[in-house]
Scaffold this active site. Structure first.
Site, PDB file in Angstrom:
ATOM      1  N   HIS A 276       0.831  -1.199   0.000  1.00  0.00           N
ATOM      2  CA  HIS A 276       0.000   0.000   0.000  1.00  0.00           C
ATOM      3  C   HIS A 276       0.872   1.258   0.000  1.00  0.00           C
ATOM      4  O   HIS A 276       0.578   2.238  -0.699  1.00  0.00           O
ATOM      5  CB  HIS A 276      -0.887   0.035   1.244  1.00  0.00           C
ATOM      6  CG  HIS A 276      -1.880  -1.071   1.320  1.00  0.00           C
ATOM      7  ND1 HIS A 276      -1.785  -2.079   2.250  1.00  0.00           N
ATOM      8  CD2 HIS A 276      -2.998  -1.336   0.593  1.00  0.00           C
ATOM      9  CE1 HIS A 276      -2.811  -2.906   2.107  1.00  0.00           C
ATOM     10  NE2 HIS A 276      -3.548  -2.491   1.104  1.00  0.00           N
TER      11      HIS A 276
ATOM     12  N   ASP B 156      -3.568  -7.560  -7.509  1.00  0.00           N
ATOM     13  CA  ASP B 156      -4.974  -7.837  -7.811  1.00  0.00           C
ATOM     14  C   ASP B 156      -5.216  -7.476  -9.276  1.00  0.00           C
ATOM     15  O   ASP B 156      -5.926  -6.522  -9.593  1.00  0.00           O
ATOM     16  CB  ASP B 156      -5.879  -7.030  -6.891  1.00  0.00           C
ATOM     17  CG  ASP B 156      -5.696  -7.406  -5.433  1.00  0.00           C
ATOM     18  OD1 ASP B 156      -6.180  -8.480  -5.039  1.00  0.00           O
ATOM     19  OD2 ASP B 156      -5.050  -6.640  -4.707  1.00  0.00           O
TER      20      ASP B 156
END
Length: 288
Positions: free
Chosen positions: A39, A152
């Site tokens: 992140h 993802d």
């Protein structure tokens, strides 16, 4: 820079509107919290490209196909805010489910054919939840660019298509997978792995790397590559393979002959934890 915590959509819109009046650009990093270096790599990229950065922290209930998975998803807002306070992030949007969805919402976003295979087949309804919350977040944030991780990969492709087809002005920026030294892709779910399962989970990276090396060595049969990845993962007793695939990087359809670059996708369970991973396959070299 002081980190400002925003809990309502109105607060986000007001903050972004003020930045716009000042002629500033805004970057947006949507997350479900339990932040890690993956992140933070998105945050770093956003901070390098934009004047102001907004990070959202919202565990979206509509994208979980299993209630137990939603309940078990790690949450630690205080730790997340401490990490972000050391960055150049200016705003954190941390709404409640009631704030995000209101009372008895009726409209959802159909994510289309890109969502039908792989994660979509394994997790029915997952991408409708993702597409709906991302559409809402993009609408609320009104950012110049939004940053998503390539781990993802199918999600990234669905979001790119959503932004294009629904005419969102926000530019979608894909950022590389971030890995542990042993190759395991960073994921908030990794914290739920037992130590033996944590060691076993590196088989995903090993399978992807072996496929990439085979391509570099001249292998161009995508079905053979897929079988080899599956064989490697199935050889790990702790892994329960859900899928291994070599796909077109844009349509996500399975390939027979290799295109360059192709995209390898894998998913498996380790104990009660489900992990996914991906790698670009190209004769010129592998992307980790």
């Amino acid at each position: 820079m002081r980190l400002e915590i925003l809990s309502s959509k109105a607060e986000v819109r007001a903050a972004v509107a003020q930045a716009r009046r000042e002629g500033r650009t805004v970057g947006f990093v949507p997350t479900m919290g339990a932040l890690h270096d993956g992140h933070l790599s998105l945050v770093h990229e956003a901070c390098g490209r934009c004047d102001h950065v907004l990070v959202s922290i919202f565990v979206n209930p509509t994208q979980f196909d299993e209630a137990s998975d939603f309940d078990a998803y790690p949450r630690d807002l205080s730790a997340d805010l401490e990490l972000l306070s050391a960055s150049s992030v200016e705003w954190v949007f941390a709404p409640s489910a009631a704030e995000m969805y209101g009372a008895a919402p009726q409209v959802i976003v159909d994510p289309g054919p890109l969502a039908e295979r792989w994660e979509g087949a394994c997790r029915p309804g997952h991408f409708a939840g993702v597409a709906t919350v991302v559409a809402k977040l993009l609408n609320v944030a009104g950012a110049d660019a939004a940053f998503f991780g390539e781990k993802d990969y199918q999600q990234l492709k669905v979001v790119e298509r959503l932004a294009r087809d629904l005419d969102f002005p926000t530019r979608i920026v894909g950022c590389p997978v971030v890995r542990e030294p042993d190759g395991l892709a960073l994921s908030s779910r990794n914290a739920r792995l037992t130590e033996p399962d944590r060691r076993a989970a590196t088989v995903l990276y090993r399978a992807l790397s072996e496929a990439a090396d085979c391509v570099i060595a001249g292998e161009c049969d995508a079905q053979r590559l897929t079988k080899e990845m599956a064989r490697t993962i199935n050889a790990e007793p702790a892994a329960a393979l859900e899928y291994a695939a070599v796909v077109d990087p844009e349509t996500l359809e399975p390939l027979e002959g290799l295109v360059c670059p192709a995209r390898a996708l894998v998913a498996a369970r380790f104990g009660g934890v489900r992990l996914i991973d991906t790698m670009e396959l190209c004769p010129n070299g592998k992307v980790t």
